[in-house]
Design an enzyme around this catalytic site. Sequence first.
Site, mmCIF file in Angstrom:
data_model
loop_
_atom_site.group_PDB
_atom_site.id
_atom_site.type_symbol
_atom_site.label_atom_id
_atom_site.label_comp_id
_atom_site.label_asym_id
_atom_site.label_seq_id
_atom_site.Cartn_x
_atom_site.Cartn_y
_atom_site.Cartn_z
ATOM 1 N N LYS A 14 -7.324 4.614 -9.846
ATOM 2 C CA LYS A 14 -5.945 4.242 -10.153
ATOM 3 C C LYS A 14 -5.839 3.252 -11.312
ATOM 4 C CE LYS A 14 -4.051 6.931 -7.145
ATOM 5 N NZ LYS A 14 -3.131 8.012 -7.509
HETATM 6 N N1 PMP Z 1 -8.204 8.764 -2.837
HETATM 7 C C1 PMP Z 1 -7.609 7.578 -2.699
HETATM 8 C C2 PMP Z 1 -8.314 6.517 -1.949
HETATM 9 C C3 PMP Z 1 -6.329 7.357 -3.245
HETATM 10 O O1 PMP Z 1 -5.732 6.163 -3.102
HETATM 11 C C4 PMP Z 1 -5.695 8.427 -3.929
HETATM 12 C C5 PMP Z 1 -4.316 8.221 -4.503
HETATM 13 N N2 PMP Z 1 -3.246 8.382 -3.613
HETATM 14 C C6 PMP Z 1 -6.351 9.656 -4.026
HETATM 15 C C7 PMP Z 1 -7.610 9.779 -3.475
HETATM 16 C C8 PMP Z 1 -5.733 10.873 -4.670
HETATM 17 O O2 PMP Z 1 -5.562 10.733 -6.046
HETATM 18 P P1 PMP Z 1 -4.271 11.357 -6.723
HETATM 19 O O3 PMP Z 1 -3.108 10.531 -6.286
HETATM 20 O O4 PMP Z 1 -4.527 11.240 -8.182
HETATM 21 O O5 PMP Z 1 -4.116 12.743 -6.257
#
Ligand code: PMP
Length: 344
Positions: free
Chosen positions: A48
């Site tokens: 992130k």
């Molecule tokens: N794994 C974790 C620990 C996350 O916080 C997130 C984000 N919500 C994701 C995977 C998935 O990533 P994305 O939001 O880019 O699909």
Amino acid sequence: MGQDKQVFDNVLDLVGNTPLIKLNNITASLKGNYYAKVEAFNPGHSSKDRIALYIIEQAEKKGILKPGDTIIETTSGNTGFSIAMVSIIKGYQCILAVSSKSSPDKIDMLKTMGAKVYVCPAHVSADDPRSYYQVAKRLHEETKGSVYINQYFNELNTDAHYHSTGPEIWNQTDGKITHLIACSGTGGTISGTAKYLKEQNPNIKVIGVDAYGSVIKKYHETQEFDEKEIYPYRIEGLGKNLIPTATDFDVIDEFVKVTDEESAHTAREIAKTEGLFVGYTSGAAMQAIKQLNEEETFNDNDKIVVIFPDHGSRYMSKIYSDKWMNEQGFFDSVNAEKAETIEF
Ligand code: PMP
């Protein structure tokens, strides 16, 4: 200062360019060659960081953000941490509306990073005024000079990965990647990365990982939003009770669903076999790979890249706590003896 000497102007210079690490042991009985994109190497310990920095810098370029302005977001924790980190360096206020499903460690961390945190109930619908979406929207409306990142419905989330994660993986595999496996929450990671990779080679297969209790897989298959798919589950950051526009369903070939229990055990197995201390969704992604092997999806020569989104330290009070695992009944079947053994 030169980056060749590993001296940086500030922590934000370290966002992205995470390593690809070969998985040697957990994959021993599986077909194919496996490489993990270990996003815990970002300074905020998750993927992130990429979207927080990218979206905030795009807003600055467009003149939307001025010093002292407020950045607001809904977040399962990781995005919040990254926005808080970027806000500190760039001089913004940070307000976060988080789900009560987020681990207490994550919430404490956000506060440590200077964010104002609103904890909202996890199991209410997205249009309920108590949901973290509605709380963030209201705070945005009430706070002058604020920007709402809105990661689930912001195409810049996807663009961030198109411009960073995708090219990195292509270069790190010398263009030899055959499969990408990634969890889908907002869908930004999988969609942006997949779009870039498929532009380089349309034959690359992209497989998303979804949770039981989420609507994403069914929506991909039927283009229908099926409320019956929705029920509470424990994995944070994976799957959804709505359809995010940050997800580009066209670049994803298929979705695999994984359970809370198997994902938790697989995360623990990654630590024990590879020495990689990663989060719950990394366990989910690896669990999906095991299931795909049962369906004989891969060949010996395949080069499979799996994204491990964050670091294990964020789950000490959850999957890395024997007490928590016991409370969920996760030791009942798979590992019954573990619950009774007291070892130090
Ligand atoms: N794994 C974790 C620990 C996350 O916080 C997130 C984000 N919500 C994701 C995977 C998935 O990533 P994305 O939001 O880019 O699909």
